[in-house]
Write a protein that holds these residues in place. Structure first.
Motif, short mmCIF file in Angstrom:
data_model
loop_
_atom_site.label_atom_id
_atom_site.label_comp_id
_atom_site.label_asym_id
_atom_site.label_seq_id
_atom_site.Cartn_x
_atom_site.Cartn_y
_atom_site.Cartn_z
N TRP A 148 27.73 1.29 -50.87
CA TRP A 148 26.87 0.43 -50.07
C TRP A 148 25.54 1.11 -49.75
O TRP A 148 24.53 0.43 -49.54
CB TRP A 148 27.59 0.05 -48.77
CG TRP A 148 28.79 -0.80 -48.99
CD1 TRP A 148 30.08 -0.37 -49.19
CD2 TRP A 148 28.84 -2.22 -49.06
NE1 TRP A 148 30.91 -1.44 -49.37
CE2 TRP A 148 30.18 -2.59 -49.29
CE3 TRP A 148 27.87 -3.23 -48.94
CZ2 TRP A 148 30.58 -3.92 -49.40
CZ3 TRP A 148 28.27 -4.55 -49.04
CH2 TRP A 148 29.60 -4.89 -49.27
N ASN A 149 25.53 2.44 -49.68
CA ASN A 149 24.28 3.14 -49.39
C ASN A 149 23.33 3.09 -50.57
O ASN A 149 22.11 2.95 -50.40
CB ASN A 149 24.59 4.61 -49.04
CG ASN A 149 25.28 4.75 -47.70
OD1 ASN A 149 24.95 4.04 -46.76
ND2 ASN A 149 26.26 5.64 -47.64
N LYS A 150 23.86 3.21 -51.77
CA LYS A 150 23.03 3.18 -52.97
C LYS A 150 22.58 1.76 -53.31
O LYS A 150 21.45 1.55 -53.75
CB LYS A 150 23.81 3.77 -54.15
CG LYS A 150 23.06 3.73 -55.46
CD LYS A 150 23.93 4.28 -56.59
CE LYS A 150 23.23 4.16 -57.94
NZ LYS A 150 24.09 4.66 -59.04
N THR A 151 23.47 0.79 -53.11
CA THR A 151 23.19 -0.60 -53.51
C THR A 151 23.45 -1.53 -52.34
O THR A 151 24.54 -2.09 -52.20
CB THR A 151 24.07 -1.01 -54.71
OG1 THR A 151 24.01 0.00 -55.72
CG2 THR A 151 23.61 -2.33 -55.29
N PRO A 152 22.49 -1.70 -51.46
CA PRO A 152 22.69 -2.61 -50.32
C PRO A 152 22.74 -4.06 -50.76
O PRO A 152 22.15 -4.44 -51.78
CB PRO A 152 21.46 -2.34 -49.43
CG PRO A 152 20.42 -1.84 -50.39
CD PRO A 152 21.16 -1.08 -51.46
N TYR A 189 17.79 2.68 -56.87
CA TYR A 189 18.32 3.19 -55.62
C TYR A 189 17.77 2.40 -54.43
O TYR A 189 16.57 2.34 -54.21
CB TYR A 189 17.99 4.68 -55.46
CG TYR A 189 18.56 5.29 -54.20
CD1 TYR A 189 19.93 5.48 -54.06
CD2 TYR A 189 17.73 5.68 -53.16
CE1 TYR A 189 20.47 6.03 -52.92
CE2 TYR A 189 18.25 6.24 -52.00
CZ TYR A 189 19.63 6.42 -51.89
OH TYR A 189 20.15 6.96 -50.74
N ARG A 190 18.70 1.75 -53.69
CA ARG A 190 18.39 1.03 -52.46
C ARG A 190 17.31 -0.04 -52.66
O ARG A 190 16.42 -0.20 -51.81
CB ARG A 190 17.99 2.00 -51.34
CG ARG A 190 19.11 2.98 -50.97
CD ARG A 190 18.79 3.73 -49.70
NE ARG A 190 18.68 2.83 -48.55
CZ ARG A 190 19.73 2.33 -47.89
NH1 ARG A 190 20.96 2.63 -48.27
NH2 ARG A 190 19.57 1.54 -46.87
#
Length: 207
Positions: A148-152, A189-190
């Protein structure tokens, strides 16, 4: 127009559901969709050995499946319970309807096919693997849990504002553009994928 159709395929042990849009029920479109699904299964190390189908499956699709050295098993007609894919179809439909219910009222419903990658992700995060009940279907299929941090993620069809760099706007032009969120950007990233209203309406007029 009839819009796009759906093809659902479930990887049984992982309990993972793959969702793909399909332009029509023509043989070439169906075979292309099945090929895309089989390519992903192979890439993830889940090459199928048995494919359960109903009697409505076209000859072209059957020929493609057998060319992949996968056995075919046909279920009896008018009995959806014997085909494990049928409950998966119902599950995908309900999850898609729930996803569309939260989108911005002005977001065109015609964008639903753009939402399917996120629908697939969120659905399989909620499902449990058959082989290991401590893992989600997503983790069992991809070999790692969803980051979840890498792909919100955000609710599909959400209206937002996309920042415009000073080099891309005039001196007195607004600093952002109205957009709709259509899904994650897993290769970045994000970051997220958005569609501007200008691009959408331009593509509609062009057609």
């Amino acid at each position: 127009s009839r819009g796009l159709g759906d093809v659902y395929k479930r990887q049984y042990k992982c309990n993972y559901i793959i969702i793909r849009p399909m332009k029509s029920r023509k043989d070439e479109d169906m075979v292309a969709t099945f090929k895309d699904i089989y390519d992903e299964l192979k890439a993830k190390g889940h090459e199928p050995s048995l494919h359960v189908l109903d009697n409505e499956c076209s000859k072209a699709v059957k020929n493609y499946i057998t060319s992949e050295e996968t056995k075919i098993q046909l279920v009896e007609p008018h009995n959806h319970r014997v085909n494990a894919a049928e409950p998966a179809v119902k599950c995908v439909k309900y999850h898609t309807i729930a996803s569309l219910a939260t989108m911005d009222p002005n977001c065109p419903i015609q964008l639903w096919c753009r939402f399917l990658p996120q629908v697939e992700i969120t659905l399989n995060i909620l499902r449990t693997s058959r082989e290991d009940g401590t893992k989600s279907a997503y983790e069992a299929f991809h070999g790692e849990p969803f980051d979840w941090n890498k792909t919100p993620l955000a609710p599909v069809g959400t209206k937002g504002l996309a920042f415009k760099a000073p080099s891309d706007r005039a001196a007195w032009q607004p600093h952002a553009t109205d957009v709709w969120y259509i899904g994650p950007a897993p290769m970045h990233y994000r970051l997220m994928n958005f569609l501007t209203q200008l691009i959408y309406f331009f593509s509609i007029n062009a057609q």
